[in-house]
Design a protein around this motif. Structure first.
Motif, PDB file in Angstrom:
ATOM      1  N   SER A  41      -7.656   5.256  -1.198  1.00 54.32           N
ATOM      2  CA  SER A  41      -8.682   4.228  -1.417  1.00 54.32           C
ATOM      3  C   SER A  41     -10.089   4.810  -1.230  1.00 54.32           C
ATOM      4  CB  SER A  41      -8.494   3.074  -0.426  1.00 54.32           C
ATOM      5  OG  SER A  41      -7.236   2.461  -0.622  1.00 54.32           O
ATOM      6  N   ALA A  42     -11.013   4.285  -2.002  1.00 55.06           N
ATOM      7  CA  ALA A  42     -12.407   4.737  -1.904  1.00 55.06           C
ATOM      8  C   ALA A  42     -13.116   4.013  -0.757  1.00 55.06           C
ATOM      9  CB  ALA A  42     -13.130   4.440  -3.214  1.00 55.06           C
ATOM     10  N   SER A  43     -14.137   4.678  -0.209  1.00 55.35           N
ATOM     11  CA  SER A  43     -14.955   4.033   0.832  1.00 55.35           C
ATOM     12  C   SER A  43     -16.327   4.684   0.871  1.00 55.35           C
ATOM     13  CB  SER A  43     -14.279   4.170   2.205  1.00 55.35           C
ATOM     14  OG  SER A  43     -14.054   5.534   2.505  1.00 55.35           O
ATOM     15  N   THR A 141     -17.745  -1.352   8.248  1.00 54.24           N
ATOM     16  CA  THR A 141     -16.392  -0.769   8.227  1.00 54.24           C
ATOM     17  C   THR A 141     -15.348  -1.796   7.791  1.00 54.24           C
ATOM     18  OG1 THR A 141     -16.305  -1.093  10.649  1.00 54.24           O
ATOM     19  CG2 THR A 141     -16.773   1.126   9.849  1.00 54.24           C
ATOM     20  N   LYS A 142     -15.589  -3.054   8.130  1.00 50.99           N
ATOM     21  CA  LYS A 142     -14.647  -4.094   7.689  1.00 50.99           C
ATOM     22  C   LYS A 142     -14.681  -4.212   6.159  1.00 50.99           C
ATOM     23  CE  LYS A 142     -13.626  -9.003   8.375  1.00 50.99           C
ATOM     24  NZ  LYS A 142     -13.770 -10.156   9.263  1.00 50.99           N
ATOM     25  N   ALA A 143     -15.889  -4.104   5.585  1.00 52.06           N
ATOM     26  CA  ALA A 143     -16.006  -4.172   4.117  1.00 52.06           C
ATOM     27  C   ALA A 143     -15.198  -3.045   3.466  1.00 52.06           C
ATOM     28  CB  ALA A 143     -17.477  -4.090   3.704  1.00 52.06           C
ATOM     29  N   GLN A 144     -15.227  -1.854   4.054  1.00 53.30           N
ATOM     30  CA  GLN A 144     -14.468  -0.723   3.482  1.00 53.30           C
ATOM     31  C   GLN A 144     -12.969  -1.020   3.522  1.00 53.30           C
ATOM     32  OE1 GLN A 144     -16.717   1.213   2.232  1.00 53.30           O
ATOM     33  NE2 GLN A 144     -18.257   0.221   3.512  1.00 53.30           N
ATOM     34  N   THR A 145     -12.542  -1.662   4.598  1.00 53.36           N
ATOM     35  CA  THR A 145     -11.108  -1.941   4.758  1.00 53.36           C
ATOM     36  C   THR A 145     -10.626  -2.953   3.717  1.00 53.36           C
ATOM     37  OG1 THR A 145     -11.280  -1.331   7.067  1.00 53.36           O
ATOM     38  CG2 THR A 145      -9.397  -2.662   6.468  1.00 53.36           C
ATOM     39  N   ASN A 151      -7.296  -2.419  -3.385  1.00 55.75           N
ATOM     40  CA  ASN A 151      -6.560  -1.332  -4.037  1.00 55.75           C
ATOM     41  C   ASN A 151      -5.055  -1.504  -3.804  1.00 55.75           C
ATOM     42  OD1 ASN A 151      -6.019   1.195  -5.257  1.00 55.75           O
ATOM     43  ND2 ASN A 151      -6.104   2.200  -3.269  1.00 55.75           N
ATOM     44  N   THR A 152      -4.701  -1.916  -2.597  1.00 57.61           N
ATOM     45  CA  THR A 152      -3.286  -2.112  -2.250  1.00 57.61           C
ATOM     46  C   THR A 152      -2.674  -3.241  -3.086  1.00 57.61           C
ATOM     47  OG1 THR A 152      -3.811  -1.414  -0.005  1.00 57.61           O
ATOM     48  CG2 THR A 152      -1.701  -2.529  -0.312  1.00 57.61           C
ATOM     49  N   LEU A 153      -3.412  -4.321  -3.254  1.00 59.71           N
ATOM     50  CA  LEU A 153      -2.883  -5.461  -4.030  1.00 59.71           C
ATOM     51  C   LEU A 153      -2.595  -5.037  -5.470  1.00 59.71           C
ATOM     52  CD1 LEU A 153      -5.089  -8.488  -2.868  1.00 59.71           C
ATOM     53  CD2 LEU A 153      -2.781  -7.883  -2.133  1.00 59.71           C
ATOM     54  N   HIS A 154      -3.494  -4.259  -6.038  1.00 56.36           N
ATOM     55  CA  HIS A 154      -3.286  -3.837  -7.426  1.00 56.36           C
ATOM     56  C   HIS A 154      -2.129  -2.842  -7.535  1.00 56.36           C
ATOM     57  CE1 HIS A 154      -5.221  -2.658 -11.536  1.00 56.36           C
ATOM     58  NE2 HIS A 154      -3.996  -3.138 -11.641  1.00 56.36           N
ATOM     59  N   THR A 155      -2.065  -1.926  -6.579  1.00 54.62           N
ATOM     60  CA  THR A 155      -0.961  -0.954  -6.584  1.00 54.62           C
ATOM     61  C   THR A 155       0.382  -1.673  -6.481  1.00 54.62           C
ATOM     62  OG1 THR A 155      -2.387   0.684  -5.536  1.00 54.62           O
ATOM     63  CG2 THR A 155      -0.011   1.049  -5.379  1.00 54.62           C
ATOM     64  N   LEU A 156       0.439  -2.672  -5.615  1.00 51.38           N
ATOM     65  CA  LEU A 156       1.691  -3.438  -5.454  1.00 51.38           C
ATOM     66  C   LEU A 156       2.080  -4.110  -6.760  1.00 51.38           C
ATOM     67  CD1 LEU A 156       0.924  -4.972  -1.953  1.00 51.38           C
ATOM     68  CD2 LEU A 156       2.868  -3.472  -2.479  1.00 51.38           C
ATOM     69  N   ALA A 157       1.089  -4.648  -7.478  1.00 49.16           N
ATOM     70  CA  ALA A 157       1.385  -5.297  -8.756  1.00 49.16           C
ATOM     71  C   ALA A 157       1.989  -4.290  -9.736  1.00 49.16           C
ATOM     72  CB  ALA A 157       0.115  -5.911  -9.340  1.00 49.16           C
ATOM     73  N   ARG A 158       1.422  -3.085  -9.759  1.00 50.91           N
ATOM     74  CA  ARG A 158       1.935  -2.015 -10.642  1.00 50.91           C
ATOM     75  C   ARG A 158       3.386  -1.687 -10.285  1.00 50.91           C
ATOM     76  NH1 ARG A 158       2.669   0.709 -14.499  1.00 50.91           N
ATOM     77  NH2 ARG A 158       2.848  -1.474 -15.098  1.00 50.91           N
ATOM     78  N   LEU A 159       3.706  -1.735  -9.006  1.00 50.27           N
ATOM     79  CA  LEU A 159       5.054  -1.415  -8.526  1.00 50.27           C
ATOM     80  C   LEU A 159       5.999  -2.622  -8.597  1.00 50.27           C
ATOM     81  CD1 LEU A 159       4.040   0.687  -5.365  1.00 50.27           C
ATOM     82  CD2 LEU A 159       5.148   1.591  -7.430  1.00 50.27           C
ATOM     83  N   LYS A 160       5.454  -3.745  -9.067  1.00 57.77           N
ATOM     84  CA  LYS A 160       6.229  -5.001  -9.130  1.00 57.77           C
ATOM     85  C   LYS A 160       6.775  -5.397  -7.742  1.00 57.77           C
ATOM     86  CE  LYS A 160       6.252  -6.074 -13.687  1.00 57.77           C
ATOM     87  NZ  LYS A 160       4.898  -5.582 -14.024  1.00 57.77           N
ATOM     88  N   ILE A 161       5.905  -5.257  -6.762  1.00 60.72           N
ATOM     89  CA  ILE A 161       6.220  -5.702  -5.402  1.00 60.72           C
ATOM     90  C   ILE A 161       5.306  -6.878  -5.095  1.00 60.72           C
ATOM     91  CG2 ILE A 161       6.151  -5.066  -2.939  1.00 60.72           C
ATOM     92  CD1 ILE A 161       6.571  -2.131  -3.850  1.00 60.72           C
ATOM     93  N   ASP A 162       5.857  -7.926  -4.514  1.00 59.51           N
ATOM     94  CA  ASP A 162       5.070  -9.119  -4.193  1.00 59.51           C
ATOM     95  C   ASP A 162       4.358  -8.964  -2.847  1.00 59.51           C
ATOM     96  OD1 ASP A 162       5.692 -10.801  -6.462  1.00 59.51           O
ATOM     97  OD2 ASP A 162       7.733 -10.894  -5.667  1.00 59.51           O
ATOM     98  N   SER A 163       3.334  -9.800  -2.670  1.00 56.31           N
ATOM     99  CA  SER A 163       2.556  -9.669  -1.438  1.00 56.31           C
ATOM    100  C   SER A 163       1.837 -10.967  -1.071  1.00 56.31           C
ATOM    101  CB  SER A 163       1.526  -8.547  -1.589  1.00 56.31           C
ATOM    102  OG  SER A 163       0.626  -8.836  -2.633  1.00 56.31           O
TER     103      SER A 163
END
Ligand code: FMN
Length: 220
Positions: A41-43, A141-145, A151-163
């Motif tokens: 992830s970028a920060s 720092t909270k904004a970076q997190t 990024n995690t939400l989009h990656t999960l969608a690509r992997l077809k994992i729900d969240s």
């Protein structure tokens, strides 16, 4: 809008899961991709001021379950029904010592020349701009997190994992219960991941709804 585009399809596919299928757990190979995507992830200034506490063992889930004693019980079933819960935590006092890890990794990765080590700390100027008189860097720092969360939400969608992203956690109890693992970091948001329950996840069947383009964009 071309809805056949892979990015758009991913974002239309994902939804916030309200009920998980307990019987399904995420394969390790997908978890490996997920954790690596989170790490990438970028920060701002490459500060990476985050810690991800992965609650996967039965014992850790029992501890997480306890933190729902007073508040946000609608999110509680996810503790045992999802595959795991990830605490997204930020460093509330980001310092030069924290940035030294980033600078030295940059040298190890051959991005920064060893002789440029001192000048690489120039980036800390930006961290200092975002540090208050008491040394608090939380807003920054909270904004970076949250970038890592997106990024995690989009990656999960690509992997077809729900969240389920969850600000609905008792932050006092979570930060107390996982004090040792958080090691000074602060968790204000968590993420349940797994596979939704085909019959009982009402949100899976609802159409996606977002504000109109013209309401949120200003093209000049
Ligand atoms: C930072 C954040 C915190 C959220 N907290 C909760 C939560 O505690 N419980 C929950 O059920 N949904 C939570 N949501 C889900 C949002 O309500 C949801 O993303 C939004 O309504 C859009 O719906 P969609 O995710 O299904 O597209 C949260 C979402 C985000 C991004």
């Amino acid at each position: 809008m071309n809805e056949k585009n892979q990015i758009i399809e991913d974002l239309l596919w994902r939804h916030t899961t309200k009920k998980y299928d307990k019987a399904r757990k995420i394969p390790q190979e997908d978890l490996n991709i997920l954790f690596e995507a989170m790490r990438l992830s970028a920060s701002s200034i490459n500060s990476q001021p985050w810690k991800f506490v992965v609650i996967e063992s039965d014992e850790a889930k029992e501890r997480m379950n306890k933190t729902f004693a007073h508040k946000f019980q609608t999110n509680q079933p996810h503790v045992f029904d999802s595959s795991m819960i990830i605490l997204f935590a930020y460093n509330p006092h980001y310092s030069r010592d924290d940035y030294a890890e980033v600078v030295d990794k940059g040298i190890k990765d051959k991005r920064t020349k060893p002789e440029k080590r001192e000048s690489a700390f120039g980036g800390m100027f930006f961290a200092e701009l975002n540090t208050d008189e008491s040394g608090d860097t939380s807003a920054w720092t909270k904004a970076q997190t949250y970038l890592a969360l997106g990024n995690t939400l989009h990656t999960l969608a690509r992997l077809k994992i729900d969240s389920t992203p969850m600000e609905g956690i008792d932050t006092d109890l979570v930060n107390e219960e996982f004090k040792k693992e958080l090691d000074g970091y602060q968790c204000d948001v968590a993420l349940a991941i797994g596979y939704h329950h085909i019959e009982e996840d009402y949100n899976a069947k609802l159409p996606k709804s977002r504000r109109e383009h013209k309401s949120i964009f200003v093209h000049i």
